[in-house]
Design a protein around this motif. Structure first.
Motif, PDB file in Angstrom:
ATOM      1  N   VAL A  19     -10.710  58.069   1.139  1.00  0.00           N
ATOM      2  CA  VAL A  19     -11.104  57.532   2.426  1.00  0.00           C
ATOM      3  C   VAL A  19     -12.616  57.416   2.498  1.00  0.00           C
ATOM      4  O   VAL A  19     -13.346  58.348   2.187  1.00  0.00           O
ATOM      5  N   GLY A  20     -13.089  56.223   2.936  1.00  0.00           N
ATOM      6  CA  GLY A  20     -14.507  56.045   3.202  1.00  0.00           C
ATOM      7  C   GLY A  20     -15.382  55.955   1.987  1.00  0.00           C
ATOM      8  O   GLY A  20     -16.596  55.993   2.092  1.00  0.00           O
ATOM      9  N   ARG A  21     -14.837  55.840   0.792  1.00  0.00           N
ATOM     10  CA  ARG A  21     -15.631  55.745  -0.409  1.00  0.00           C
ATOM     11  C   ARG A  21     -15.240  54.514  -1.190  1.00  0.00           C
ATOM     12  O   ARG A  21     -14.136  54.010  -1.080  1.00  0.00           O
ATOM     13  N   HIS A 180     -11.789  53.705   6.899  1.00  0.00           N
ATOM     14  CA  HIS A 180     -11.422  54.873   7.690  1.00  0.00           C
ATOM     15  C   HIS A 180     -10.118  54.597   8.442  1.00  0.00           C
ATOM     16  O   HIS A 180      -9.763  53.431   8.675  1.00  0.00           O
ATOM     17  N   PRO A 181      -9.401  55.634   8.862  1.00  0.00           N
ATOM     18  CA  PRO A 181      -8.210  55.415   9.689  1.00  0.00           C
ATOM     19  C   PRO A 181      -8.566  54.670  10.973  1.00  0.00           C
ATOM     20  O   PRO A 181      -9.657  54.854  11.526  1.00  0.00           O
ATOM     21  N   LEU A 182      -7.651  53.851  11.454  1.00  0.00           N
ATOM     22  CA  LEU A 182      -7.865  53.168  12.728  1.00  0.00           C
ATOM     23  C   LEU A 182      -8.137  54.196  13.824  1.00  0.00           C
ATOM     24  O   LEU A 182      -7.441  55.202  13.932  1.00  0.00           O
ATOM     25  N   ALA A 206       0.942  57.714  11.030  1.00  0.00           N
ATOM     26  CA  ALA A 206       0.630  57.411   9.631  1.00  0.00           C
ATOM     27  C   ALA A 206      -0.658  58.084   9.184  1.00  0.00           C
ATOM     28  O   ALA A 206      -0.808  58.450   8.016  1.00  0.00           O
ATOM     29  N   ASN A 207      -1.606  58.276  10.116  1.00  0.00           N
ATOM     30  CA  ASN A 207      -2.911  58.827   9.761  1.00  0.00           C
ATOM     31  C   ASN A 207      -3.082  60.303  10.108  1.00  0.00           C
ATOM     32  O   ASN A 207      -4.162  60.853   9.918  1.00  0.00           O
ATOM     33  N   ALA A 208      -2.024  60.943  10.591  1.00  0.00           N
ATOM     34  CA  ALA A 208      -2.148  62.329  11.060  1.00  0.00           C
ATOM     35  C   ALA A 208      -2.703  63.249   9.971  1.00  0.00           C
ATOM     36  O   ALA A 208      -3.593  64.074  10.216  1.00  0.00           O
ATOM     37  N   GLU A 209      -2.183  63.110   8.752  1.00  0.00           N
ATOM     38  CA  GLU A 209      -2.637  63.983   7.661  1.00  0.00           C
ATOM     39  C   GLU A 209      -4.087  63.712   7.301  1.00  0.00           C
ATOM     40  O   GLU A 209      -4.876  64.643   7.080  1.00  0.00           O
ATOM     41  N   ALA A 210      -4.465  62.433   7.233  1.00  0.00           N
ATOM     42  CA  ALA A 210      -5.845  62.089   6.899  1.00  0.00           C
ATOM     43  C   ALA A 210      -6.801  62.584   7.972  1.00  0.00           C
ATOM     44  O   ALA A 210      -7.906  63.077   7.660  1.00  0.00           O
ATOM     45  N   LEU A 211      -6.416  62.457   9.227  1.00  0.00           N
ATOM     46  CA  LEU A 211      -7.272  62.937  10.313  1.00  0.00           C
ATOM     47  C   LEU A 211      -7.492  64.436  10.214  1.00  0.00           C
ATOM     48  O   LEU A 211      -8.616  64.934  10.356  1.00  0.00           O
ATOM     49  N   HIS A 214      -9.737  65.159   6.861  1.00  0.00           N
ATOM     50  CA  HIS A 214     -11.061  64.572   6.618  1.00  0.00           C
ATOM     51  C   HIS A 214     -11.888  64.316   7.869  1.00  0.00           C
ATOM     52  O   HIS A 214     -13.073  63.999   7.758  1.00  0.00           O
ATOM     53  N   TYR A 215     -11.300  64.443   9.059  1.00  0.00           N
ATOM     54  CA  TYR A 215     -12.013  64.084  10.284  1.00  0.00           C
ATOM     55  C   TYR A 215     -11.870  65.204  11.306  1.00  0.00           C
ATOM     56  O   TYR A 215     -11.060  65.118  12.240  1.00  0.00           O
ATOM     57  N   PRO A 216     -12.648  66.290  11.143  1.00  0.00           N
ATOM     58  CA  PRO A 216     -12.485  67.462  12.007  1.00  0.00           C
ATOM     59  C   PRO A 216     -12.746  67.192  13.484  1.00  0.00           C
ATOM     60  O   PRO A 216     -12.241  67.909  14.345  1.00  0.00           O
ATOM     61  N   GLY A 217     -13.532  66.164  13.810  1.00  0.00           N
ATOM     62  CA  GLY A 217     -13.804  65.861  15.211  1.00  0.00           C
ATOM     63  C   GLY A 217     -12.696  65.088  15.886  1.00  0.00           C
ATOM     64  O   GLY A 217     -12.741  64.847  17.102  1.00  0.00           O
ATOM     65  N   TYR A 218     -11.711  64.684  15.083  1.00  0.00           N
ATOM     66  CA  TYR A 218     -10.630  63.855  15.603  1.00  0.00           C
ATOM     67  C   TYR A 218      -9.288  64.573  15.456  1.00  0.00           C
ATOM     68  O   TYR A 218      -9.166  65.616  14.869  1.00  0.00           O
ATOM     69  N   GLY A 219      -8.281  63.939  15.971  1.00  0.00           N
ATOM     70  CA  GLY A 219      -6.904  64.399  15.889  1.00  0.00           C
ATOM     71  C   GLY A 219      -6.075  63.412  16.675  1.00  0.00           C
ATOM     72  O   GLY A 219      -6.601  62.552  17.388  1.00  0.00           O
TER      73      GLY A 219
END
Length: 320
Positions: A19-21, A180-182, A206-211, A214-219
């Motif tokens: 993600v993001g790379r 990045h996830p939507l 679909a993005n729950a695991e990625a969030l 990799h994205y601690p500020g989100y959920g």
């Protein structure tokens, strides 16, 4: 993540793995010479190669038409009328080259990053990328901050273009080619909020695991609240959730059917996006989004549009 030096660049490749790379595709290795490949003649080898290419293209197109749900192996076997081992072998080759992706959870096949790059390259002649360039330049020039074009790809958002502003302190959280996830960032949130509720929920699932990883500020709950806020405001706001101090605002670019085709956004340091300044910049974003929607509508209707030529720094870089 905030710097005073940057440059404008367009997308070169999109990763399908991290993600993001961004990463380069693996080098293509040439196969054995015809006289070493089981004694085939040059004509026989060429014929077999053509058949393999035709099978690969047929599978690639079939997977593409299954978007956004993706295609199961059993469906592809049925639709293409080929033996299951053959279909699996061709699919694995397409995944290795990046033309297809396979979802690790659902095992469904999706159009891959390298196919997306090919479409983006074609888009410089036909698509949203070329038509957005002048508007992005106006946004960056008028605001002094960085302007972005992002597009949806399945449950993800890909930044196609970053146009630099003149303000000396800039945020470098988002670059052309980042994925990045939507819902992540102002452009990604504008795209997510423009989808119907049921589809928003599918994207979040679909993005729950990625969030989480990799994205601690989100959920999922944070993004649900962000979607509701964007719809109420009439534009998406990222108040430094991904990287503290890096803020952004964005609006969707809608197709004739009302679905989001892309998003325009502006990113800046926090002090440059106060509530008062947001009210100044949002009308600029909406005006350019509406102009882009009109241009896309004319193009889809077959109306001739002038060729888009490089401008500003892009023209200088393209000059011999």
């Amino acid at each position: 993540m905030v710097s005073t030096i940057s440059r404008s660049r367009s997308i070169y490749w999109i990763t399908g793995e991290r993600v993001g790379r961004a990463h380069k595709s693996p080098a293509v290795r040439s196969g054995p010479e015809p006289d070493r490949a089981g004694g085939l003649s040059a004509g026989e080898a060429a014929g077999g190669g053509t058949q393999s290419i035709e099978r690969a293209v047929a599978l690639l197109l079939t997977v593409g038409r299954a978007a956004p749900e993706g295609a199961r192996l059993s469906d592809l076997v049925r639709l293409c009328g080929l033996p299951k081992p053959t279909v699996r072998r061709v699919l694995l080759a397409l995944v290795r080259t990046g033309l297809l992706d396979q979802d690790e959870v659902t095992r469904r096949y999706h159009v891959g990053p390298e196919a997306y790059v090919l479409g983006t390259l074609a888009g410089t002649r036909f698509g949203i990328h070329a038509l957005a360039l002048d508007g992005l330049a106006r946004l960056a020039r008028t605001s002094g901050d960085c302007a972005f074009l992002s597009v949806p790809r399945g449950a993800f958002c890909v930044c196609l273009h970053r146009e630099e502003g003149t303000w000396p302190i800039r945020t470098h959280v988002l670059q052309a080619g980042d994925r990045h996830p939507l819902g992540i960032g102002a452009g990604g949130l504008a795209l997510l909020a423009a989808l119907p509720d049921a589809e928003v929920e599918r994207m979040l699932a679909a993005n729950a695991e990625a969030l989480e990883g990799h994205y601690p500020g989100y959920g999922v709950e944070v993004l649900r609240a962000q979607v509701a806020d964007a719809r109420a405001r009439g534009y998406a706001l990222n108040p430094g959730l991904y990287v503290a101090g890096s803020w952004g605002i964005g609006v969707p670019v809608l197709g004739p059917d009302g679905r989001p085709l892309g998003a325009l956004s502006i990113a800046a340091i926090e002090s440059r996006l106060s509530p008062e300044r947001q009210l100044e910049l949002v009308p600029l974003l909406k005006r350019e989004a509406q102009a882009l929607e009109s241009a896309l509508g004319r193009r889809s209707a077959g109306e001739h549009l002038p060729t888009v030529r490089p401008h500003g720094r892009a023209a200088a870089k393209a000059a011999p």
